[in-house]
Every structure is written in structure tokens, then in C-alpha cells.
Design a protein around this motif. Structure first.
Motif, PDB file in Angstrom:
ATOM      1  N   ASP A   4     -12.686 -18.708  -7.898  1.00 34.46           N
ATOM      2  CA  ASP A   4     -11.910 -17.502  -8.179  1.00 34.46           C
ATOM      3  C   ASP A   4     -10.662 -17.376  -7.313  1.00 34.46           C
ATOM      4  O   ASP A   4     -10.040 -16.306  -7.262  1.00 34.46           O
ATOM      5  N   ALA A   5     -10.285 -18.449  -6.611  1.00 36.54           N
ATOM      6  CA  ALA A   5      -9.088 -18.443  -5.783  1.00 36.54           C
ATOM      7  C   ALA A   5      -8.580 -19.859  -5.599  1.00 36.54           C
ATOM      8  O   ALA A   5      -9.322 -20.835  -5.815  1.00 36.54           O
ATOM      9  N   VAL A   6      -7.325 -19.962  -5.211  1.00 36.48           N
ATOM     10  CA  VAL A   6      -6.696 -21.259  -4.932  1.00 36.48           C
ATOM     11  C   VAL A   6      -5.840 -21.108  -3.684  1.00 36.48           C
ATOM     12  O   VAL A   6      -5.220 -20.062  -3.471  1.00 36.48           O
ATOM     13  N   ILE A   7      -5.829 -22.152  -2.871  1.00 36.71           N
ATOM     14  CA  ILE A   7      -4.998 -22.195  -1.660  1.00 36.71           C
ATOM     15  C   ILE A   7      -4.141 -23.453  -1.733  1.00 36.71           C
ATOM     16  O   ILE A   7      -4.597 -24.496  -2.194  1.00 36.71           O
ATOM     17  N   ALA A   8      -2.921 -23.338  -1.248  1.00 40.70           N
ATOM     18  CA  ALA A   8      -2.067 -24.521  -1.090  1.00 40.70           C
ATOM     19  C   ALA A   8      -1.474 -24.506   0.311  1.00 40.70           C
ATOM     20  O   ALA A   8      -1.159 -23.446   0.850  1.00 40.70           O
ATOM     21  N   GLN A   9      -1.368 -25.694   0.887  1.00 39.19           N
ATOM     22  CA  GLN A   9      -0.769 -25.883   2.206  1.00 39.19           C
ATOM     23  C   GLN A   9       0.349 -26.906   2.061  1.00 39.19           C
ATOM     24  O   GLN A   9       0.249 -27.845   1.261  1.00 39.19           O
TER      25      GLN A   9
END
Length: 155
Positions: free
Chosen positions: A144-149
Motif C-alpha cells: 500500500d506504499a512505495v518509496i524511492a531513494q
């Protein structure tokens, strides 16, 4: 040489398109955001602005400004590249996307090519990695979420 890092996080919701690095990824959920929600582009913008000590994406493109409602994140990145980056140039960029599903392996090369094109770089200067949250870490692990670095080296 200067180094910058950036990251972004968005919830994933139905009735939105999942966009990563300017590439539409087939998915039943997409990023909930004021703009198009492209977390990878947002992390890259933060990394670039950080390398220049020029603030962050929110200070340049506030989500309180209706001008950025549903904005194309690629256009925001292009604005940073033309207005903030000169006279510097990007040497390389390294990114990581953390997303439980869908699996991104089939789309990594398309994302790299999209980023290289927008950033004016050769493919060997653009790294895109994908990880999952191994089914843990709350909303990230549940899909239910996405992270990008992103990390960027400029000269």
C-alpha cells in the motif's frame, strides 16, 4: 564534485496510475499525490536540489500550489535541470525503488532509458534498483506504499 541524496514516499491507492521514472507501470494501484506522484522523479529532484544546497521539492513545487495539481513530474525535473543545475552537470545517478508489488524487473531498463533521456545521460550513468519490503514494514510491506531513494554526483 558535489553529492546529493533524496527520497520520497507515497501511499498507493486504486484509481491512480503507477508512474516510476516517467514510465507507466501496469498496476491496480498508483501513487496518491498532488502531482502525478512519480516517487522516483521526486527523489531525484530532491537529490539534485540537495547537491546544490537549494532546498527540496516541496520548497520549489509546493503541494499547496494549484499550479502543480496533477503535474507531470518529468516537467518538474526538467525545470530543475534548466533553472537550478547549470553550470553543474550530472556525473551519475543511483536509485532504489522499494515496492512490494508489482515486480519491477521487467520495467527496470525502460525506467533507466527514460531517466537517461530526461537527464541527458548515457545509460551507464543511470542505476535503477528495485527491492521489496519482504512483506513487512506496515503499508510498504502490504503493498500500500512505495518509496524511492536517489543519490546523485554532480560536478
Amino acid at each position: 564534485m558535489r553529492i546529493g541524496t533524496g527520497w520520497d514516499l507515497h501511499r498507493l491507492v486504486s484509481a491512480r496510475t503507477l508512474i516510476l521514472g516517467g514510465v507507466v507501470i501496469p498496476s491496480d494501484k498508483g501513487e496518491a499525490a498532488h502531482s502525478d506522484g512519480d516517487v522516483l522523479i521526486h527523489a531525484i529532484i530532491d537529490a539534485l536540489l540537495g547537491s546544490l544546497a537549494k532546498g527540496d521539492i516541496g520548497s520549489h513545487f509546493p503541494d499547496t500550489d494549484p499550479a502543480y495539481k496533477d503535474a507531470d513530474s518529468i516537467q518538474l525535473l526538467k525545470k530543475v535541470l534548466t533553472e537550478d543545475l547549470p553550470p553543474h552537470r550530472i556525473e551519475n545517478i543511483d536509485t532504489t525503488i522499494i515496492l512490494q508489488r508489482p515486480k519491477l524487473r521487467p520495467y527496470i531498463e525502460a525506467i533507466r532509458e527514460s531517466l537517461a533521456n530526461v537527464l541527458g545521460l548515457e545509460l551507464h550513468q543511470v542505476s535503477v534498483k528495485a527491492k521489496t519490503a519482504e512483506g513487512i514494514l506496515g503499508e510498504l510491506g502490504s503493498g500500500d506504499a512505495v518509496i524511492a531513494q536517489a543519490s546523485v554526483l554532480i560536478s
